[in-house]
Design a protein around this motif. Structure first.
Motif, PDB file in Angstrom:
ATOM      1  N   ASP A 125       0.874  -1.174   0.000  1.00  0.00           N
ATOM      2  CA  ASP A 125       0.000   0.000   0.000  1.00  0.00           C
ATOM      3  C   ASP A 125       0.911   1.224   0.000  1.00  0.00           C
ATOM      4  OD1 ASP A 125      -1.737   2.082   0.435  1.00  0.00           O
ATOM      5  OD2 ASP A 125      -2.701   1.179   2.185  1.00  0.00           O
ATOM      6  N   LEU A 126       0.904   1.952  -1.113  1.00  0.00           N
ATOM      7  CA  LEU A 126       1.743   3.144  -1.229  1.00  0.00           C
ATOM      8  C   LEU A 126       0.993   4.401  -0.796  1.00  0.00           C
ATOM      9  CD1 LEU A 126       3.494   2.447  -4.661  1.00  0.00           C
ATOM     10  CD2 LEU A 126       4.219   1.780  -2.356  1.00  0.00           C
ATOM     11  N   GLY A 127      -0.229   4.230  -0.317  1.00  0.00           N
ATOM     12  CA  GLY A 127      -1.040   5.371   0.084  1.00  0.00           C
ATOM     13  C   GLY A 127      -1.876   5.876  -1.072  1.00  0.00           C
ATOM     14  N   PHE A 128      -1.247   6.212  -2.157  1.00  0.00           N
ATOM     15  CA  PHE A 128      -1.958   6.718  -3.330  1.00  0.00           C
ATOM     16  C   PHE A 128      -2.348   5.599  -4.284  1.00  0.00           C
ATOM     17  CE2 PHE A 128       2.594   7.003  -4.036  1.00  0.00           C
ATOM     18  CZ  PHE A 128       2.770   6.380  -5.260  1.00  0.00           C
ATOM     19  N   MET A 129      -1.817   4.402  -4.068  1.00  0.00           N
ATOM     20  CA  MET A 129      -2.177   3.238  -4.882  1.00  0.00           C
ATOM     21  C   MET A 129      -1.632   1.971  -4.235  1.00  0.00           C
ATOM     22  SD  MET A 129       0.522   3.212  -8.111  1.00  0.00           S
ATOM     23  CE  MET A 129       0.039   1.613  -8.715  1.00  0.00           C
ATOM     24  N   ARG A 130      -2.158   0.842  -4.655  1.00  0.00           N
ATOM     25  CA  ARG A 130      -1.658  -0.470  -4.225  1.00  0.00           C
ATOM     26  C   ARG A 130      -0.723  -0.974  -5.321  1.00  0.00           C
ATOM     27  NH1 ARG A 130      -5.598  -5.718  -3.363  1.00  0.00           N
ATOM     28  NH2 ARG A 130      -4.019  -7.219  -2.670  1.00  0.00           N
TER      29      ARG A 130
END
Length: 136
Positions: A35-40
């Motif tokens: 989980d990069l925060g802005f996308m998986r």
């Protein structure tokens, strides 16, 4: 200059459903699920071949706005996007029968070609996939 291609990308609409298909049915393995925060960031690879990964990316931010993402989803569903995968196997017929028993839907049964035997299928989203047994 360049010395390897390490990642390719295809669009999927649901990453959990993509995992079920690519790992559960096709037998690939998860390389990265972050989980990069802005996308998986979700990648899979052929077992034992960690140097070449496939990014299973959802259309949308941060790469595109929602209107563009909807257009991409429509094209993928039609099988009209440029992305597709080609895999190899030692026994095309056996792999076909194994995947057929798992409920994979094929667009073409194993067919002999000048280069080997191959067949075609689509993932649940519309991406084209081929696999084949190459002649030596």
């Amino acid at each position: 200059m360049f010395n390897a291609i390490t990642q390719s990308q295809i669009f999927v609409f649901d990453q959990d459903e993509a995992l079920d298909f690519y790992v559960g049915k096709l037998g690939l393995e998860v390389h990265t699920d972050a989980d990069l925060g802005f996308m998986r960031w979700l990648t899979v690879n052929v077992p034992g071949q960690k140097d070449r990964q496939i990014l299973l990316e959802k259309p949308g931010p941060p790469a595109m706005d929602e209107a563009t993402a909807e257009q991409v989803r429509e094209l993928v569903a039609k099988g009209a996007m440029g992305g597709w995968l080609i895999l190899t196997t030692d026994d095309c017929q056996k792999t076909y029968e194994t995947l057929l028993a798992k409920g994979v839907e094929f667009t073409e049964t194993p067919t002999e070609r000048p280069y080997g035997i191959d067949c075609g299928l689509r993932d649940p989203f519309g991406n084209r996939i081929r696999f084949g047994q190459l002649f030596s």
